[in-house]
Design a protein around this motif. Structure first.
Motif: not given
Length: 212
Positions: A72-78
């Motif tokens: 989830n790009h909104q919760k995990n930056s990379k």
């Protein structure tokens, strides 16, 4: 160790993640392939744990696939940071499963016969609700043997599929189709591996029963 594709740049990763969120399965494949170097890096930490490096990479790749699917790009930056954690978790699960067999194993295929000629299966071995003390001791002994045979008689892939198929150390069992989707192989191939693994366990238990 074999050579793996170069990692994606930040821009490429963002592009393929976006494509995958839109349903592009080719983008998913690229995200997995271009992160295999990460899997190898994490697996290298566990090369002295008694498993072949290629087998560790195979198990770690399952964690990578899960990471790509659930990222989830909104919760995990990379993605790489999240994937490394998922890969490591999958490998740690492998080693936990190697040390113990979940008491809720549900393998129904027959593995041999008892002294009276009655057919028995792995579930018979692991379940014991109303047995006397002697029988309870036998159940524990058979459970110990099962744990041993899972690791001495099966290949990494066979053990992995049985773990996924019958819920060993997991919250729920998986269908052959679900396993095929996770591992990227055909359902029929999963079925063949499962049957081969069960047959190996059946033969080994039969040897024990016959005193071979």
């Amino acid at each position: 160790m074999k050579s793996f594709p170069k990692p994606l740049t930040a821009e490429e990763e963002a592009y393929y993640l976006s494509r995958f969120r839109e349903g592009d399965m080719d983008a998913k494949r690229i995200l997995i392939e271009r992160n295999l170097r990460l899997v190898a890096h994490v697996a290298r930490k566990y090369v002295n744990q008694g498993e072949e490096t290629e087998d560790l990479i195979a198990v770690g790749t399952v964690g990578l696939i899960k990471a790509v699917v659930t990222f989830n790009h909104q919760k995990n930056s990379k993605l790489a940071t999240y994937a490394a954690r998922c890969v490591e978790n999958e490998l740690l699960m492998l080693f936990r499963n190697r040390r113990k067999v979940n008491r809720d194993v549900s393998i129904y295929d027959p593995i041999g016969t008892d002294k009276e000629g009655n057919e028995i299966n792995l579930l018979d071995i692991l379940e014991s609700e109303s047995v006397d003390v002697i029988e309870q001791i036998q159940v524990r002994e058979n459970t110990r043997k099962l744990e041993k045979f899972l690791h001495s008689e099966l290949t990494m892939r066979e053990r992995q599929i049985l773990q996924m198929r019958y819920g060993l150390g997991r919250e729920k069992e998986m269908t052959q189709r679900e396993i095929a989707g996770v591992l990227g192989i055909s359902r029929s191939y999963v079925s063949r591996i499962e049957k081969t693994a069960i047959e190996k366990l059946r033969e080994k238990f039969q040897e024990e029963i016959n005193g071979a």
